[in-house]
Design an enzyme around this catalytic site. Structure first.
Site, PDB file in Angstrom:
ATOM      1  N   SER A  92      45.798  51.765  36.677  1.00  0.00           N
ATOM      2  CA  SER A  92      45.099  53.018  37.677  1.00  0.00           C
ATOM      3  C   SER A  92      45.931  54.152  37.616  1.00  0.00           C
ATOM      4  O   SER A  92      47.217  53.977  37.351  1.00  0.00           O
ATOM      5  CB  SER A  92      45.059  52.373  38.869  1.00  0.00           C
ATOM      6  OG  SER A  92      44.985  53.278  39.889  1.00  0.00           O
ATOM      7  N   TYR A 114      49.807  48.498  45.593  1.00  0.00           N
ATOM      8  CA  TYR A 114      48.999  48.666  44.479  1.00  0.00           C
ATOM      9  C   TYR A 114      49.389  49.405  43.424  1.00  0.00           C
ATOM     10  O   TYR A 114      49.477  49.319  42.485  1.00  0.00           O
ATOM     11  CB  TYR A 114      47.710  49.352  44.957  1.00  0.00           C
ATOM     12  CG  TYR A 114      46.572  49.349  44.171  1.00  0.00           C
ATOM     13  CD1 TYR A 114      45.637  48.330  44.009  1.00  0.00           C
ATOM     14  CD2 TYR A 114      46.134  50.759  43.324  1.00  0.00           C
ATOM     15  CE1 TYR A 114      44.674  48.507  42.911  1.00  0.00           C
ATOM     16  CE2 TYR A 114      45.045  50.694  42.553  1.00  0.00           C
ATOM     17  CZ  TYR A 114      44.302  49.761  42.294  1.00  0.00           C
ATOM     18  OH  TYR A 114      43.254  49.854  41.415  1.00  0.00           O
ATOM     19  N   LYS A 116      50.461  48.373  39.643  1.00  0.00           N
ATOM     20  CA  LYS A 116      49.697  49.225  38.488  1.00  0.00           C
ATOM     21  C   LYS A 116      50.878  49.829  37.647  1.00  0.00           C
ATOM     22  O   LYS A 116      50.809  49.718  36.377  1.00  0.00           O
ATOM     23  CB  LYS A 116      48.743  49.938  39.079  1.00  0.00           C
ATOM     24  CG  LYS A 116      47.600  49.324  39.530  1.00  0.00           C
ATOM     25  CD  LYS A 116      46.620  48.585  38.678  1.00  0.00           C
ATOM     26  CE  LYS A 116      45.443  48.066  39.429  1.00  0.00           C
ATOM     27  NZ  LYS A 116      44.957  46.913  38.242  1.00  0.00           N
TER      28      LYS A 116
HETATM   29  P1  NAP Z   1      35.559  45.329  42.346  1.00  0.00           P
HETATM   30  O1  NAP Z   1      34.321  45.906  42.219  1.00  0.00           O
HETATM   31  O2  NAP Z   1      36.258  45.096  43.919  1.00  0.00           O
HETATM   32  O3  NAP Z   1      35.636  43.895  41.517  1.00  0.00           O
HETATM   33  C1  NAP Z   1      36.736  43.053  41.698  1.00  0.00           C
HETATM   34  C2  NAP Z   1      36.501  42.085  40.635  1.00  0.00           C
HETATM   35  O4  NAP Z   1      37.667  41.318  40.534  1.00  0.00           O
HETATM   36  C3  NAP Z   1      35.345  40.934  41.002  1.00  0.00           C
HETATM   37  O5  NAP Z   1      34.823  40.671  39.841  1.00  0.00           O
HETATM   38  C4  NAP Z   1      36.136  39.729  41.704  1.00  0.00           C
HETATM   39  O6  NAP Z   1      35.527  38.728  41.426  1.00  0.00           O
HETATM   40  C5  NAP Z   1      37.422  39.975  40.735  1.00  0.00           C
HETATM   41  N1  NAP Z   1      38.549  39.135  41.517  1.00  0.00           N
HETATM   42  C6  NAP Z   1      39.052  39.408  42.571  1.00  0.00           C
HETATM   43  N2  NAP Z   1      40.180  38.462  42.732  1.00  0.00           N
HETATM   44  C7  NAP Z   1      40.041  37.782  41.679  1.00  0.00           C
HETATM   45  C8  NAP Z   1      41.056  36.714  41.616  1.00  0.00           C
HETATM   46  N3  NAP Z   1      41.956  36.076  42.185  1.00  0.00           N
HETATM   47  N4  NAP Z   1      40.779  35.953  40.412  1.00  0.00           N
HETATM   48  C9  NAP Z   1      39.888  36.443  39.462  1.00  0.00           C
HETATM   49  N5  NAP Z   1      38.956  37.447  39.756  1.00  0.00           N
HETATM   50  C10 NAP Z   1      39.090  38.082  40.690  1.00  0.00           C
HETATM   51  O7  NAP Z   1      36.657  45.952  41.620  1.00  0.00           O
HETATM   52  P2  NAP Z   1      36.568  47.251  40.346  1.00  0.00           P
HETATM   53  O8  NAP Z   1      36.666  48.733  41.133  1.00  0.00           O
HETATM   54  O9  NAP Z   1      35.822  46.986  39.497  1.00  0.00           O
HETATM   55  O10 NAP Z   1      38.186  47.285  39.740  1.00  0.00           O
HETATM   56  C11 NAP Z   1      38.492  46.456  38.576  1.00  0.00           C
HETATM   57  C12 NAP Z   1      39.770  46.770  38.264  1.00  0.00           C
HETATM   58  O11 NAP Z   1      39.871  48.316  38.028  1.00  0.00           O
HETATM   59  C13 NAP Z   1      41.047  46.442  39.185  1.00  0.00           C
HETATM   60  O12 NAP Z   1      41.919  46.256  38.488  1.00  0.00           O
HETATM   61  C14 NAP Z   1      41.218  47.918  39.814  1.00  0.00           C
HETATM   62  O13 NAP Z   1      42.307  47.816  40.402  1.00  0.00           O
HETATM   63  C15 NAP Z   1      41.011  48.744  38.745  1.00  0.00           C
HETATM   64  N6  NAP Z   1      40.802  49.906  39.069  1.00  0.00           N
HETATM   65  C16 NAP Z   1      39.760  50.423  39.752  1.00  0.00           C
HETATM   66  C17 NAP Z   1      39.366  51.732  40.246  1.00  0.00           C
HETATM   67  C18 NAP Z   1      38.215  52.146  41.019  1.00  0.00           C
HETATM   68  O14 NAP Z   1      38.097  53.506  41.322  1.00  0.00           O
HETATM   69  N7  NAP Z   1      37.200  51.350  41.293  1.00  0.00           N
HETATM   70  C19 NAP Z   1      40.273  52.763  39.927  1.00  0.00           C
HETATM   71  C20 NAP Z   1      41.502  52.357  39.171  1.00  0.00           C
HETATM   72  C21 NAP Z   1      41.673  51.020  38.692  1.00  0.00           C
HETATM   73  P3  NAP Z   1      34.587  38.061  42.676  1.00  0.00           P
HETATM   74  O15 NAP Z   1      33.175  38.789  42.616  1.00  0.00           O
HETATM   75  O16 NAP Z   1      34.196  36.689  42.390  1.00  0.00           O
HETATM   76  O17 NAP Z   1      35.299  38.204  43.865  1.00  0.00           O
END
Ligand code: NAP
Length: 250
Positions: A146, A159, A163
């Site tokens: 991130s 976080y 990261k």
């Molecule tokens: P999200 O919509 O909250 O989805 C999270 C995903 O991770 C879901 O599929 C969830 O599965 C899975 N998960 C949670 N705990 C887990 C575990 N213990 N083992 C296996 N899977 C698990 O998040 P997102 O926004 O798509 O984020 C995805 C990645 O991008 C993350 O690493 C996040 O830090 C990074 N990121 C996101 C943003 C943003 O703005 N959204 C920005 C920078 C980085 P379930 O559905 O089964 O719970």
């Protein structure tokens, strides 16, 4: 209809692929011809929907539940994939959570939960795939970090630390694996519209994004697909590619 066959015959594991960015990555890699393993933690139905979406366009996929912050579950997950597919070519370490709070009041549990998944999970999955990939002398590993890991963020010390750790890990793994044909890179999204960012006060955030909007999961997935599948990405390793609308420029 599969749009390209760049990953045809290859096996790709996407952690946390039931929703958000992971789902978009799974769909893109499926489109590129990979057999995709849709990992999830708590959302079996959503994971099966991703599998069905990939299959509906002529692709191959199946779902496996595993908490990727748990060593035993990670080792079982990789073993199951190797038994079924005989190989693992692409690992996308995407699963992540937030447990935000000001440092002074941050619960130890919230620190540990974020470290356990967002940093230790990346280590556990990468270590587990390293043996088969080293044997194959081929592999692509992409870690979703991130911009917060680059710039820090008040209320996200846990976080940001995890990261930032992923970035150091990515560079070290890239150096260890380079001689065996395995590349390791990180993609650093800015603010992307997913469940994770739902409910954030957008006005203040938008002012800090030169391109003026949140990004989409598909935009992150496109960069991941490039690193995973494009032949020209074979000469890219140890890099952090930002998909952040220009938020952080160094
Ligand atoms: P999200 O919509 O909250 O989805 C999270 C995903 O991770 C879901 O599929 C969830 O599965 C899975 N998960 C949670 N705990 C887990 C575990 N213990 N083992 C296996 N899977 C698990 O998040 P997102 O926004 O798509 O984020 C995805 C990645 O991008 C993350 O690493 C996040 O830090 C990074 N990121 C996101 C943003 C943003 O703005 N959204 C920005 C920078 C980085 P379930 O559905 O089964 O719970």
């Amino acid at each position: 209809m599969i749009s390209s066959d760049l990953l045809s015959g290859q096996t790709a594991l996407v952690t946390g692929a039931s929703r958000g960015i992971g789902k978009a990555i799974a769909l893109k890699l499926g489109e590129a011809g990979a057999e995709v393993i849709v990992n999830y933690s708590n959302s079996p139905q959503k994971a099966e929907e991703v599998v069905a979406a990939i299959k509906s366009t002529g692709g191959k996929a199946y779902a496996i539940q595993a908490n990727v912050s748990n060593e035993e579950e990670v080792n079982k997950l990789i073993k199951a994939i190797i038994e079924r597919n005989g190989q693992i070519d692409v690992l996308i370490n995407n699963a992540g959570i937030t447990r935000d709070g000001l440092l002074m009041r941050m619960k130890t549990e919230d620190w540990q939960d974020v470290m356990n998944l967002n940093l230790n999970g990346v280590f556990l999955c990468t270590r587990a795939v390293s043996r088969p990939m080293l044997k194959q002398k081929r592999g692509r590993i992409i870690n979703v970090t991130s911009v917060v890991g680059l710039m820090g963020n008040a209320g996200q010390a846990n976080y940001a630390a995890a990261k930032a750790g992923v970035i150091g890990f990515t560079k070290s793994a890239a150096k260890e694996f380079a001689s065996r044909g395995i590349t390791v890179n990180a993609v650093a999204p800015g603010f992307i519209s997913t469940d994770m960012t739902k409910g954030l006060e957008v006005d203040g955030i938008l002012a800090a994004i030169p391109l003026g909007s949140f990004g989409t999961p598909e935009q992150v997935a496109g960069t991941v697909k490039f690193l995973a599948a494009d032949p020209s990405a074979a000469y890219i390793t140890g890099q952090v590619i930002q998909v952040d609308g220009g938020m952080v420029m160094s």
